[in-house]
Design a protein around this motif. Structure first.
Motif, mmCIF file in Angstrom:
data_model
loop_
_atom_site.group_PDB
_atom_site.id
_atom_site.type_symbol
_atom_site.label_atom_id
_atom_site.label_comp_id
_atom_site.label_asym_id
_atom_site.label_seq_id
_atom_site.Cartn_x
_atom_site.Cartn_y
_atom_site.Cartn_z
ATOM 1 N N UNK A 87 28.327 -35.537 82.135
ATOM 2 C CA UNK A 87 29.358 -36.138 81.288
ATOM 3 C C UNK A 87 30.165 -35.057 80.569
ATOM 4 N N UNK A 88 29.490 -34.027 80.070
ATOM 5 C CA UNK A 88 30.190 -32.938 79.381
ATOM 6 C C UNK A 88 31.048 -32.131 80.346
ATOM 7 N N UNK A 89 30.632 -32.038 81.579
ATOM 8 C CA UNK A 89 31.383 -31.261 82.574
ATOM 9 C C UNK A 89 32.746 -31.884 82.856
ATOM 10 N N UNK A 90 32.852 -33.212 82.696
ATOM 11 C CA UNK A 90 34.114 -33.899 82.979
ATOM 12 C C UNK A 90 35.119 -33.792 81.841
ATOM 13 N N UNK A 91 34.735 -33.215 80.715
ATOM 14 C CA UNK A 91 35.663 -33.089 79.592
ATOM 15 C C UNK A 91 36.730 -32.044 79.899
ATOM 16 N N UNK A 92 37.856 -32.177 79.196
ATOM 17 C CA UNK A 92 38.993 -31.289 79.443
ATOM 18 C C UNK A 92 38.764 -29.868 78.936
ATOM 19 N N UNK A 93 37.952 -29.687 77.915
ATOM 20 C CA UNK A 93 37.792 -28.358 77.319
ATOM 21 C C UNK A 93 36.718 -27.515 78.009
ATOM 22 N N UNK A 94 36.225 -27.943 79.156
ATOM 23 C CA UNK A 94 35.217 -27.194 79.900
ATOM 24 C C UNK A 94 35.913 -26.334 80.952
ATOM 25 N N UNK A 95 35.563 -25.068 80.996
ATOM 26 C CA UNK A 95 36.175 -24.128 81.940
ATOM 27 C C UNK A 95 35.222 -23.945 83.120
ATOM 28 N N UNK A 96 35.741 -24.154 84.321
ATOM 29 C CA UNK A 96 34.949 -23.928 85.528
ATOM 30 C C UNK A 96 34.987 -22.447 85.871
ATOM 31 N N UNK A 97 33.831 -21.886 86.148
ATOM 32 C CA UNK A 97 33.745 -20.475 86.500
ATOM 33 C C UNK A 97 33.430 -20.335 87.973
ATOM 34 N N UNK A 98 33.924 -19.245 88.546
ATOM 35 C CA UNK A 98 33.693 -18.950 89.958
ATOM 36 C C UNK A 98 33.246 -17.499 90.066
ATOM 37 N N UNK A 99 32.242 -17.231 90.871
ATOM 38 C CA UNK A 99 31.767 -15.857 91.073
ATOM 39 C C UNK A 99 32.726 -15.142 92.012
ATOM 40 N N UNK A 100 33.179 -13.967 91.582
ATOM 41 C CA UNK A 100 34.056 -13.192 92.458
ATOM 42 C C UNK A 100 33.217 -12.306 93.372
ATOM 43 N N UNK A 101 33.882 -11.429 94.094
ATOM 44 C CA UNK A 101 33.194 -10.580 95.068
ATOM 45 C C UNK A 101 32.175 -9.648 94.419
ATOM 46 N N UNK A 102 32.407 -9.285 93.166
ATOM 47 C CA UNK A 102 31.504 -8.376 92.466
ATOM 48 C C UNK A 102 30.338 -9.096 91.801
ATOM 49 N N UNK A 103 30.349 -10.419 91.848
ATOM 50 C CA UNK A 103 29.281 -11.188 91.224
ATOM 51 C C UNK A 103 29.542 -11.527 89.768
ATOM 52 N N UNK A 104 30.743 -11.255 89.301
ATOM 53 C CA UNK A 104 31.122 -11.562 87.922
ATOM 54 C C UNK A 104 31.755 -12.951 87.910
ATOM 55 N N UNK A 105 31.329 -13.777 86.966
ATOM 56 C CA UNK A 105 31.872 -15.119 86.858
ATOM 57 C C UNK A 105 33.160 -15.090 86.039
ATOM 58 N N UNK A 106 34.217 -15.638 86.634
ATOM 59 C CA UNK A 106 35.522 -15.692 85.982
ATOM 60 C C UNK A 106 36.069 -17.116 86.122
#
Length: 72
Positions: A43-62
């Motif tokens: 339920x919290x994930x569907x809120x507008x103020x939640x930022x989705x992170x993605x791991x880049x090639x270096x393994x850092x989440x952005x």
């Protein structure tokens, strides 16, 4: 001798089933709490103020790019 053996068997079985009941009650409680936590997280994930992170090639989440959000 037989009475003593039967007494031990009865006492052991009562203790065994009591411990088993306590363990199953606690397991059910923890499973129920985990299910509630999972639902709350979804339920919290569907809120507008939640930022989705993605791991880049270096393994850092952005944060995800706008182009990535369109593809999801």
């Amino acid at each position: 001798m037989l009475f003593k053996l039967l007494t031990y068997i009865v006492v052991f079985s009562v203790v065994f089933y009591g411990i088993r009941k306590i363990i199953t009650d606690w397991r059910d409680k923890f499973n129920h709490d985990d299910a509630q936590k999972h639902q709350r997280d979804l339920k919290e994930r569907d809120q507008d103020n939640v930022i989705d992170l993605k791991a880049d090639d270096e393994g850092i989440f952005r944060p995800k790019d706008e182009n990535d959000k369109k593809n999801d």
